[in-house]
Design an enzyme around this catalytic site. Structure first.
Site, PDB file in Angstrom:
ATOM      1  N   ARG A 227     -79.013 -42.833 -18.779  1.00  0.00           N
ATOM      2  CA  ARG A 227     -80.361 -42.923 -19.321  1.00  0.00           C
ATOM      3  C   ARG A 227     -80.988 -44.281 -19.022  1.00  0.00           C
ATOM      4  NH1 ARG A 227     -81.668 -44.360 -24.793  1.00  0.00           N
ATOM      5  NH2 ARG A 227     -83.846 -43.899 -25.150  1.00  0.00           N
TER       6      ARG A 227
ATOM      7  N   CYS B 168     -53.021 -64.433 -22.331  1.00  0.00           N
ATOM      8  CA  CYS B 168     -52.016 -65.482 -22.299  1.00  0.00           C
ATOM      9  C   CYS B 168     -51.444 -65.494 -20.891  1.00  0.00           C
ATOM     10  CB  CYS B 168     -50.926 -65.151 -23.312  1.00  0.00           C
ATOM     11  SG  CYS B 168     -49.367 -65.949 -22.952  1.00  0.00           S
TER      12      CYS B 168
ATOM     13  N   GLU C 298     -74.960 -34.669 -23.044  1.00  0.00           N
ATOM     14  CA  GLU C 298     -74.187 -35.801 -23.537  1.00  0.00           C
ATOM     15  C   GLU C 298     -72.788 -35.776 -22.937  1.00  0.00           C
ATOM     16  OE1 GLU C 298     -75.950 -37.677 -25.511  1.00  0.00           O
ATOM     17  OE2 GLU C 298     -74.634 -38.804 -26.860  1.00  0.00           O
TER      18      GLU C 298
ATOM     19  N   CYS D 238     -43.648 -65.595 -22.419  1.00  0.00           N
ATOM     20  CA  CYS D 238     -44.243 -65.467 -23.745  1.00  0.00           C
ATOM     21  C   CYS D 238     -43.439 -64.463 -24.576  1.00  0.00           C
ATOM     22  CB  CYS D 238     -45.695 -65.002 -23.629  1.00  0.00           C
ATOM     23  SG  CYS D 238     -46.435 -64.637 -25.231  1.00  0.00           S
TER      24      CYS D 238
ATOM     25  N   CYS E 232     -46.773 -68.438 -27.521  1.00  0.00           N
ATOM     26  CA  CYS E 232     -45.919 -69.245 -26.633  1.00  0.00           C
ATOM     27  C   CYS E 232     -46.562 -70.551 -26.203  1.00  0.00           C
ATOM     28  CB  CYS E 232     -45.521 -68.438 -25.405  1.00  0.00           C
ATOM     29  SG  CYS E 232     -46.854 -68.230 -24.217  1.00  0.00           S
TER      30      CYS E 232
ATOM     31  N   TYR F 290     -71.663 -31.710 -22.857  1.00  0.00           N
ATOM     32  CA  TYR F 290     -72.458 -30.595 -23.373  1.00  0.00           C
ATOM     33  C   TYR F 290     -73.898 -30.771 -22.924  1.00  0.00           C
ATOM     34  CZ  TYR F 290     -69.089 -28.657 -26.724  1.00  0.00           C
ATOM     35  OH  TYR F 290     -68.022 -28.040 -27.293  1.00  0.00           O
TER      36      TYR F 290
ATOM     37  N   ASP G  12     -71.651 -37.926 -30.293  1.00  0.00           N
ATOM     38  CA  ASP G  12     -71.573 -39.381 -30.225  1.00  0.00           C
ATOM     39  C   ASP G  12     -71.011 -39.804 -28.871  1.00  0.00           C
ATOM     40  OD1 ASP G  12     -72.009 -41.858 -31.130  1.00  0.00           O
ATOM     41  OD2 ASP G  12     -70.328 -41.932 -32.530  1.00  0.00           O
TER      42      ASP G  12
ATOM     43  N   CYS H  26     -51.958 -69.795 -26.024  1.00  0.00           N
ATOM     44  CA  CYS H  26     -51.397 -68.604 -26.654  1.00  0.00           C
ATOM     45  C   CYS H  26     -50.784 -68.951 -28.011  1.00  0.00           C
ATOM     46  CB  CYS H  26     -50.343 -67.999 -25.729  1.00  0.00           C
ATOM     47  SG  CYS H  26     -49.413 -66.676 -26.513  1.00  0.00           S
TER      48      CYS H  26
ATOM     49  N   ALA I 295     -50.178 -27.468 -14.660  1.00  0.00           N
ATOM     50  CA  ALA I 295     -49.397 -27.552 -13.418  1.00  0.00           C
ATOM     51  C   ALA I 295     -49.871 -26.495 -12.417  1.00  0.00           C
ATOM     52  CB  ALA I 295     -47.920 -27.373 -13.719  1.00  0.00           C
ATOM     53  N   GLU I 296     -50.147 -25.287 -12.932  1.00  0.00           N
ATOM     54  CA  GLU I 296     -50.619 -24.226 -12.031  1.00  0.00           C
ATOM     55  C   GLU I 296     -52.003 -24.563 -11.468  1.00  0.00           C
ATOM     56  OE1 GLU I 296     -48.819 -20.095 -13.714  1.00  0.00           O
ATOM     57  OE2 GLU I 296     -49.834 -21.368 -15.165  1.00  0.00           O
ATOM     58  N   TYR I 297     -52.825 -25.152 -12.338  1.00  0.00           N
ATOM     59  CA  TYR I 297     -54.155 -25.583 -11.901  1.00  0.00           C
ATOM     60  C   TYR I 297     -54.014 -26.620 -10.787  1.00  0.00           C
ATOM     61  CZ  TYR I 297     -58.807 -27.674 -12.156  1.00  0.00           C
ATOM     62  OH  TYR I 297     -60.053 -28.158 -11.853  1.00  0.00           O
TER      63      TYR I 297
ATOM     64  N   LYS J 274     -79.184 -38.442 -39.572  1.00  0.00           N
ATOM     65  CA  LYS J 274     -77.945 -39.180 -39.370  1.00  0.00           C
ATOM     66  C   LYS J 274     -77.030 -39.083 -40.584  1.00  0.00           C
ATOM     67  CE  LYS J 274     -77.674 -41.830 -35.996  1.00  0.00           C
ATOM     68  NZ  LYS J 274     -78.446 -42.852 -35.406  1.00  0.00           N
TER      69      LYS J 274
ATOM     70  N   GLU K 273     -78.704 -28.823 -33.643  1.00  0.00           N
ATOM     71  CA  GLU K 273     -77.547 -29.113 -32.781  1.00  0.00           C
ATOM     72  C   GLU K 273     -76.818 -30.332 -33.305  1.00  0.00           C
ATOM     73  OE1 GLU K 273     -79.366 -30.214 -29.116  1.00  0.00           O
ATOM     74  OE2 GLU K 273     -80.121 -28.209 -28.724  1.00  0.00           O
TER      75      GLU K 273
ATOM     76  N   LYS L 134     -75.361 -33.916 -33.245  1.00  0.00           N
ATOM     77  CA  LYS L 134     -75.709 -35.094 -32.437  1.00  0.00           C
ATOM     78  C   LYS L 134     -74.407 -35.686 -31.949  1.00  0.00           C
ATOM     79  CE  LYS L 134     -78.776 -39.046 -32.240  1.00  0.00           C
ATOM     80  NZ  LYS L 134     -77.899 -40.074 -31.723  1.00  0.00           N
TER      81      LYS L 134
ATOM     82  N   LEU M 210     -84.532 -40.414 -30.010  1.00  0.00           N
ATOM     83  CA  LEU M 210     -84.946 -39.592 -31.149  1.00  0.00           C
ATOM     84  C   LEU M 210     -85.313 -40.451 -32.345  1.00  0.00           C
ATOM     85  CD1 LEU M 210     -82.024 -37.012 -30.931  1.00  0.00           C
ATOM     86  CD2 LEU M 210     -84.421 -36.476 -30.544  1.00  0.00           C
TER      87      LEU M 210
HETATM   88  S1  IVH Z   1     -82.138 -34.667 -27.427  1.00  0.00           S
HETATM   89  C1  IVH Z   1     -86.100 -35.816 -26.200  1.00  0.00           C
HETATM   90  N1  IVH Z   1     -79.936 -33.593 -28.403  1.00  0.00           N
HETATM   91  O1  IVH Z   1     -78.998 -39.026 -28.915  1.00  0.00           O
HETATM   92  C2  IVH Z   1     -84.793 -35.579 -26.807  1.00  0.00           C
HETATM   93  N2  IVH Z   1     -79.940 -35.929 -27.937  1.00  0.00           N
HETATM   94  O2  IVH Z   1     -81.065 -40.798 -30.037  1.00  0.00           O
HETATM   95  C3  IVH Z   1     -83.788 -36.571 -26.436  1.00  0.00           C
HETATM   96  N3  IVH Z   1     -77.816 -37.046 -28.393  1.00  0.00           N
HETATM   97  O3  IVH Z   1     -80.097 -40.398 -25.885  1.00  0.00           O
HETATM   98  C4  IVH Z   1     -82.420 -36.256 -26.720  1.00  0.00           C
HETATM   99  N4  IVH Z   1     -76.717 -35.247 -29.086  1.00  0.00           N
HETATM  100  O4  IVH Z   1     -77.719 -39.480 -25.986  1.00  0.00           O
HETATM  101  C5  IVH Z   1     -80.532 -34.730 -27.973  1.00  0.00           C
HETATM  102  N5  IVH Z   1     -78.062 -32.504 -29.238  1.00  0.00           N
HETATM  103  C6  IVH Z   1     -78.649 -33.622 -28.812  1.00  0.00           C
HETATM  104  C7  IVH Z   1     -77.979 -34.869 -28.784  1.00  0.00           C
HETATM  105  C8  IVH Z   1     -78.674 -36.006 -28.338  1.00  0.00           C
HETATM  106  C9  IVH Z   1     -76.644 -36.574 -28.833  1.00  0.00           C
HETATM  107  C10 IVH Z   1     -78.066 -38.457 -28.051  1.00  0.00           C
HETATM  108  C11 IVH Z   1     -78.630 -38.668 -26.664  1.00  0.00           C
HETATM  109  C12 IVH Z   1     -79.922 -39.409 -26.840  1.00  0.00           C
HETATM  110  C13 IVH Z   1     -79.783 -39.978 -28.219  1.00  0.00           C
HETATM  111  C14 IVH Z   1     -81.146 -40.102 -28.855  1.00  0.00           C
END
Ligand code: IVH
Length: 677
Positions: free
Chosen positions: A143, A433, A180, A439, A418, A230, A124, A415, A41-43, A321, A120, A122, A90
């Site tokens: 992308r 529907c 991402e 309905c 109904c 990020y 989603d 539907c 709220a303050e923000y 993965k 790092e 990955k 990747l």
């Molecule tokens: S590096 C050249 N770092 O994974 C390197 N990708 O399968 C390209 N992704 O399109 C990406 N976390 O959307 C990188 N720490 C991370 C990631 C990351 C998620 C996703 C990204 C990319 C896809 C590649």
């Protein structure tokens, strides 16, 4: 040029700068440090003050102002953006052996014994490219196919984790940050709660929700989604600005106010990567966001360069993965559920199966397109997947196990509840529907919504009771709830006189409500609690909301054309007005609302074209200032153009404007228009 027309007192100049600084700081505390200093709220209060000042002094509005995160007009389509440095994907690794093989290839190519990797999570979500020029965010793109993506600048601006302006000053003049966009687990759960309350279909998983949110033509829709970001790499960046390692680059990013995941670790050799993977595997469920693996990147940039690329992926990185949590079971039936707004969702009823930490008996098939694509049939053996809090889904049918005589599943044309015709609205994939409140499924869901906590908050009135009321024809609309009597209620199953009286008391108690709750309770499409609040605050009374046209509604920040349309259509329906009148006659009431200061848009929908070179403003600045006052600025002169602003060396647009009789104004006139407004 008489600059006196735009002279601005010093006090607002300082206040605006101070507010921007504070808001930027709070964004950083919230998104980068996860340690907010002030309440939402303050923000909001700081932001409101900034917007009000910028509206009073439009000449002070700059594109990097934190106020510019919301308010851009919806687009017709996304523009294409060519990535100067392609956005790669990747290679995947699914086992320790594959990670060891990757490390071996790297060592051999570099001719070294041991390599350091940045590890790092990955995330989603989906990849985004952010272009900063002199520290200001000027373009954001998806992308796409890696070479060309879509321009989603307006939407990216609404994501508070993405700085509109870099902090500090030692950043390169042109810098493309890649990272991402994702939705946290909490954000995702909230989004689906919202979807449920709206009677809409839930999102499949955080990635789909993030992708769908970023690719909205109406930025106000994106603004309402809990998107986060990020950074994990760079695109365009002068070599001289690169440190020695990837990890150091991320530290620099952080110092410029760009969020970087705090879980990043630097590890050595394949053993280090594997130990790191084990750690993530253990911590995965406790992380506040979904990850689908871990990425290992050769840390030194000179080594990365030496390694180069193959096809669409770098040789210097690999994604390890996580195994998906899946199980096999049988489809016993496929039902079609009807939501509050009539949306049809096919659901597979399954033989119970344990997957991803829970027993699953239902799995969504999402929509008609998905069912057709996956061709799942009753009797099929299927692979189901359950990830975290996500609704279980059917991945595919195991065709080898398909019994004879199964029939392809078709979505109903009428539907299932109904019998009304099923329709699709152009531009939507959802089948609905058409029965509306005729309905029973929609009727019941809308009454459940009316009684729910954030709506009329009728204590003790849940789905079971509502079903009984409807079955026994005690009620037809929500307004009839207030006619119920203790005698009627005590005749129902498992309902003594005491509980009957309690419910009557709860109904009585609910009559004293707020305008926002009442609006939300009405169940207007896309009007969730937040929108209802906005409407109440900006328009003050139910009458004003019911009478507002689409244009008036869209003048409210965050209200886009779709919501505006749903609202006006709702209040045009005589049966809705009748229910509202009956509710008020029954004593439903609320206190007056103090109307918020209005956003002044004196040039609303006046179309401008700017041509030639301006002296005091760049064309972009002129455009931004005009747009802040509600004007539309287009690139081509047409019959819709109201004014052509001509700078020096105007070119062919002048002749076109003369031909169409469009009024031409010079920069001086433009500045006076901006200053007077
Ligand atoms: S590096 C050249 N770092 O994974 C390197 N990708 O399968 C390209 N992704 O399109 C990406 N976390 O959307 C990188 N720490 C991370 C990631 C990351 C998620 C996703 C990204 C990319 C896809 C590649």
């Amino acid at each position: 040029m008489p600059l006196t027309a735009v002279t601005i007192p010093e006090q607002p100049v300082r206040r605006i700068a101070g507010l921007r600084e504070q808001i930027d700081l709070h964004n950083k505390r919230y998104y980068q440090l996860d340690d907010p200093l002030i309440s939402d709220a303050e923000y909001d209060e700081l932001m409101r003050e900034l917007i009000a000042l910028e509206q009073r002094y439009p000449a002070l509005l700059t594109p990097d102002s934190p106020s510019q995160r919301v308010g851009a007009e919806p687009l017709q389509a996304f523009e294409q953006v060519t990535h100067a440095v392609p956005m790669l994907s990747l290679e995947n690794a699914f086992s320790d052996e594959e990670v060891r093989a990757f490390d071996k290839r790297v060592r051999e190519r570099l001719g070294v014994d041991e390599v350091e990797y940045a590890a790092e999570p990955k995330m989603d979500g989906l990849a985004i490219s952010l272009l900063y020029e002199r520290g200001i965010l000027v373009q954001a793109a998806t992308r796409g196919d890696g070479r060309t993506g879509e321009n989603v600048t307006h939407n990216a601006r609404t994501i508070r984790a993405i700085p509109l302006k870099l902090a500090g000053r030692n950043y390169p003049e042109r810098l493309e940050v890649r990272g991402e966009v994702f939705i946290s687990k909490k954000g995702f759960a909230g989004l689906n709660r919202w979807a449920r309350q709206q009677g809409e279909k839930e999102f499949v998983n955080p990635r789909n929700a993030a992708a769908g949110s970023l690719r909205q033509l109406d930025p106000s829709m994106t603004a309402r989604r809990p998107l986060s970001f990020y950074s994990y790499g760079h695109g365009i960046c002068p070599e001289s600005a690169l440190p020695e390692t990837h990890n150091e680059l991320l530290s620099r990013f952080e110092s410029w106010g760009l969020p970087v995941c705090s879980e990043i670790e630097v590890v050595k050799s394949a053993d280090g990567c594997i130990a790191n993977y084990q750690r993530f595997l253990r911590q995965r469920l406790a992380l506040p966001y979904e990850i689908d693996g871990v990425v290992y990147k050769v840390n030194r940039f000179d080594f990365q360069e030496k390694m180069g690329f193959v096809a669409r992926a770098p040789r210097w990185a690999v994604a390890r993965k996580f195994p998906a949590e899946i199980a096999m079971t049988e489809v016993v039936a496929i039902d079609v559920q009807v939501g509050r707004t009539g949306a049809l969702t096919p659901v597979a009823r399954l033989k119970p199966v344990f997957v991803g930490g829970a027993t699953v008996t239902n799995a969504t098939l999402h929509n008609a397109d998905e069912v057709r694509r996956k061709d799942v049939r009753v009797g099929d053996t299927v692979i189901v997947q359950r990830a975290g809090d996500v609704i279980p889904e059917v991945l595919r049918a195991v065709l080898e196990k398909r019994p004879a005589n199964t029939a392809e599943f078709a979505m109903p044309t009428h539907c299932p509840v109904c019998g009304s015709e099923v329709i699709t609205i152009p531009g939507e994939t959802t089948l609905r529907c058409s029965g509306g409140l005729y309905c029973p499924a929609q009727q019941k869901a809308s009454i459940i919504h009316f009684a729910s906590r954030k709506a009329m908050d009728i204590d003790g009135l849940g789905e079971k009771l509502i079903s009984q009321f409807l079955d026994k024809k005690l009620i037809n609309t929500v307004a009839d709830l207030y006619d119920l009597t203790v005698e009627q209620l005590s005749k129902l199953e498992r309902m003594g006189e005491k509980s009957a009286q309690n419910l009557i008391d709860a109904l009585e108690h609910s009559k004293q409500t707020t305008l926002a709750r009442f609006l939300y309770a009405l169940g207007i499409r896309e009007v969730g609690a937040v929108t209802a609040n906005l409407l109440a605050r900006h328009l003050g009374s139910l009458e004003a909301i019911a009478q507002a046209d689409e244009e008036r509604l869209q003048a409210i920040p965050d209200i886009g054309p779709t919501v505006a349309k749903h609202i006006t259509v709702f209040f045009r329906q005589p049966h809705n007005i009748e229910v509202i009148q009956k509710l008020r006659a029954a004593g439903v009431r609320w206190d007056d609302v103090v109307v918020e200061a209005e956003r002044v848009q004196p040039l609303k929908d006046v179309t401008f074209v700017i041509t030639g070179t301006l002296e005091t403003l760049t064309r972009e600045e002129a455009k931004a200032q005009l747009e802040a006052l509600g004007a539309k600025v287009t690139s081509a002169v047409s019959r819709k153009t109201r004014y052509l602003v001509a700078g020096s060396n105007p070119g062919s647009k002048l002749a076109k404007a003369a031909e169409l009789g469009v009024e031409m104004i010079d920069e001086e006139k433009l500045l006076s228009m901006l200053a007077v407004q």
